[in-house]
Design an enzyme around this catalytic site. Structure first.
Site, PDB file in Angstrom:
ATOM      1  N   CYS A  86      -6.972  -8.960   4.723  1.00 41.65           N
ATOM      2  CA  CYS A  86      -6.036 -10.005   4.324  1.00 41.65           C
ATOM      3  C   CYS A  86      -4.854 -10.207   5.285  1.00 41.65           C
ATOM      4  O   CYS A  86      -5.000 -10.842   6.315  1.00 41.65           O
ATOM      5  CB  CYS A  86      -5.554  -9.739   2.896  1.00 41.65           C
ATOM      6  SG  CYS A  86      -4.927 -11.218   2.045  1.00 41.65           S
ATOM      7  N   GLU A 102     -11.081  -8.540  -1.063  1.00 44.34           N
ATOM      8  CA  GLU A 102     -10.050  -7.499  -1.149  1.00 44.34           C
ATOM      9  C   GLU A 102      -9.857  -7.067  -2.607  1.00 44.34           C
ATOM     10  O   GLU A 102      -9.854  -7.896  -3.510  1.00 44.34           O
ATOM     11  CB  GLU A 102      -8.731  -8.047  -0.605  1.00 44.34           C
ATOM     12  CG  GLU A 102      -7.573  -7.056  -0.671  1.00 44.34           C
ATOM     13  CD  GLU A 102      -6.260  -7.652  -0.161  1.00 44.34           C
ATOM     14  OE1 GLU A 102      -5.383  -6.880   0.244  1.00 44.34           O
ATOM     15  OE2 GLU A 102      -6.127  -8.902  -0.163  1.00 44.34           O
ATOM     16  N   LYS A 145      -5.494  -0.442   4.853  1.00 44.76           N
ATOM     17  CA  LYS A 145      -4.774  -1.649   5.277  1.00 44.76           C
ATOM     18  C   LYS A 145      -3.512  -1.297   6.049  1.00 44.76           C
ATOM     19  O   LYS A 145      -2.646  -0.569   5.571  1.00 44.76           O
ATOM     20  CB  LYS A 145      -4.433  -2.486   4.043  1.00 44.76           C
ATOM     21  CG  LYS A 145      -3.872  -3.871   4.353  1.00 44.76           C
ATOM     22  CD  LYS A 145      -3.660  -4.630   3.046  1.00 44.76           C
ATOM     23  CE  LYS A 145      -3.177  -6.053   3.272  1.00 44.76           C
ATOM     24  NZ  LYS A 145      -2.956  -6.743   1.980  1.00 44.76           N
TER      25      LYS A 145
END
Length: 256
Positions: free
Chosen positions: A140, A40, A106
């Site tokens: 994540c 990430e 995200k």
């Protein structure tokens, strides 16, 4: 499909040095591979100052990724900070050898670090078709939300790129196994190592888990390149034999 996971000590808010690092590592790969996975925010570390490192989709890093993917004849994926229409995104890009690209913003921004205050959330999950595989790439904190990552699309591989701190490593390990088992999918997690500018420590634990929760690659803590081979035929045979996905619930995800 052969996949390389790169576990790296990211250089804080320095895209050029990070690009140089990853290019050196990728050039160390001696044999042909199908996919390379980076962590990430691989150009900067997990920064809450996006204005210091943000690039456009026509910027240096995207151009660099396309060149590397073409030169190595493989796909490359990872997330970086992108600015678009005045908004900052933690954006995962999946770059094909042809130079074509898909991206995912995200969805679950990490409120504990204030990510939601400086980045704009995405709202679309993607599934990438590549070499006969259906790949669902996520980022994540998405790992903690099983409804969003539920295998409603019959994907074959879940990928999580991450900056997941050492203090919560047990959760990282447990949730990657859970996502693989419940979705009868391979799950790959690529995390960084080292210490960032906020003194958060990362020990990696990049890994690959198969569709029954067994390690294809056990968690690694050192810097390096780690290779895994995924067997689609074996996965499909196991799904057909056990049939667990046939009993999954149908539902619709709505934003709160």
């Amino acid at each position: 499909m052969q996949v390389i996971l790169i576990q790296a000590p990211l250089i804080w808010e320095n895209p050029k040095l990070n690009r140089d690092y990853f290019e050196t590592k990728i050039n160390e790969i001696a044999s042909a591979v199908d996919l390379i996975v980076l962590p990430e925010m691989f150009t900067s570390g997990f920064t809450m100052s996006p204005e210091n490192v943000a690039e456009t989709m026509q910027g240096e890093t995207i151009t660099w990724l396309k060149g590397l993917a073409k030169a190595r004849n493989c796909a490359i994926t990872g997330s970086l900070v992108i600015v678009e229409n005045g908004n900052f995104y933690n954006r995962l890009v999946f770059v094909f050898p042809s130079g074509e690209m898909q991206f995912y913003d995200k969805r679950h921004l990490f409120t504990l670090a204030g990510e939601d205050k400086v980045y704009t959330s995405g709202d679309q999950k993607i599934v990438v078709d590549y070499l006969g595989w259906k790949i669902c790439p996520l980022i994540c904190y998405d790992l903690r939300f099983p409804a969003f990552s539920r295998n409603s699309e019959d994907y074959d591989v879940l990928i999580y790129v991450a900056s997941w701190p050492k203090i919560r490593t047990n959760a990282w390990d447990a949730l990657l196994k859970a996502r693989a088992i419940e979705n009868m999918s391979y799950a790959i997690g690529v995390n960084r190592i080292g210490t960032d500018a906020n003194d958060y420590e990362y020990i990696g634990h990049s890994q690959a888990v198969d569709f029954l929760g067994n390690y294809v690659l056990a968690p690694e803590e050192s810097e390096g390149l780690f290779s895994v081979v995924l067997d689609k035929e074996k996965m499909l045979e196991t799904r057909q034999k056990l049939g667990f996905l046939n009993d999954r619930d149908a539902f619709e995800i709505k934003s709160i």
